[in-house]
Design a protein around this motif. Structure first.
Motif: not given
Length: 246
Positions: A192-203
Motif C-alpha cells: 500500500v502506498t499513497h506515494d506515486v513516485e514510490e509506486a512507479i519505482v517499485l512496482a
C-alpha cells in the motif's frame, strides 16, 4: 504464471459505510504490485483482508489458488506494518526471531537465532544483532522490521506504507534494499502506498483505487527497466501520467 493472490468482486462494509465495492484483480507469483489511492479509498482495509485480519463482506479471495478462509490459509504470508512495532526490550535478533516463536512444529532456540542472524545479514545489519531499538536509527529499525517479516520465508510479503516515515534518502535506500531482496528470493509483494513516485519505482503493476467506496479505477503496468530513478525522464513521465489517475 499462476496467481498468488486473486480478488473477485470483493466488498466490505463497516456498519452502514461501504468501504470497498467490487474489487477484482490478480497478483501473479513473484510480482510486485502497488495499491495506490487517496486516503479513505480502502487500501489498508483491502490489505488487511488479504492478510486475514479482516474477512471480505462480499466476493471471493484466493491465496495460492485456494479459497482463503481465516488465517489458517495464510501461512505463506508475512505483513510489514506502517509502524515498525519493534519490542523495545528485545534486541534486533530477538525482534527478528519473534515470528518464529509460535511456529508449529516448534523451532529450537538455536535454529531461531541462526535464521534471525541470516535475515539480519540479508538486510545489511551485520554486527547489530545485539542492539536494542533505541540504539538504532529509523532506517535501521525499518531493516529490522523487514528482517522480521522475512524470517519465516514467506512466499507473499504484504506491506502497508512501511517506509512512509523515513526521510527521502533513507526511503530510497529501503526501496533499493527491497528490490535487491526480491530479486534474490522472488517472493510476491503487495504493498500500500499513497506515494506515486514510490509506486512507479517499485512496482511491476499499480492498482489505482478510487474512493468512497473503494473500487479499481485502473491497473497500470510499469514496463520500465530497473533500477528506476525519478530523475530519469522516462520514469518522470510515468510518474506524471500516474498522477493524472489519482
Amino acid at each position: 504464471m499462476s496467481a498468488a493472490i486473486s480478488l473477485r468482486g470483493v466488498g466490505k462494509h463497516f456498519g452502514s459505510l461501504q468501504v470497498l465495492d467490487g474489487v477484482s484483480f490478480d497478483v501473479t507469483q513473484g510480482e510486485i504490485v502497488a495499491l495506490l489511492g487517496t486516503s479513505g479509498c480502502g487500501k489498508s482495509t483491502l490489505l488487511n483482508m488479504v492478510a486475514g485480519l479482516l474477512e471480505p463482506g462480499e466476493g471471493e479471495l484466493w491465496i495460492d489458488g485456494k479459497r482463503a478462509e481465516g488465517t489458517k490459509d495464510r501461512n505463506a504470508l508475512s505483513y510489514m506494518f506502517q509502524e515498525d512495532r519493534l519490542l523495545p526490550w528485545r534486541t534486533a535478533r530477538a525482534n527478528a526471531e519473534f515470528g518464529l516463536e509460535a511456529a508449529s512444529p516448534a523451532i529450537a532456540s538455536r535454529d531461531r537465532h541462526t535464521r534471525a542472524n541470516a535475515v539480519l545479514d540479508l538486510v545489511g545489519l551485520q554486527g547489530f544483532a545485539d542492539a536494542h531499538p533505541h540504539q538504532l536509527s529509523g532506517g535501521m529499525r525499518s531493516r529490522v522490521a523487514l528482517a522480521r517479516s522475512l524470517v519465516t520465508g514467506p512466499r507473499i510479503l504484504l506491506m502497508d506504507e512501511p517506509f512512509s516515515k523515513l526521510d527521502p534518502q533513507m526511503r530510497s535506500q529501503m526501496h533499493d534494499e527491497l528490490l535487491r531482496i526480491h530479486a534474490m528470493q522472488r517472493m510476491t509483494v503487495l504493498f500500500v502506498t499513497h506515494d506515486v513516485e514510490e509506486a512507479i519505482v517499485l512496482a511491476d503493476r499499480v492498482v489505482v483505487l478510487a474512493p468512497r467506496p473503494g473500487r479499481v479505477r485502473e491497473i497500470v503496468s510499469v514496463d520500465l527497466p530497473r533500477p528506476r530513478t525519478a530523475t530519469d525522464p522516462t520514469v518522470a513521465e510515468a510518474i506524471r501520467q500516474l498522477r493524472l489517475l489519482i
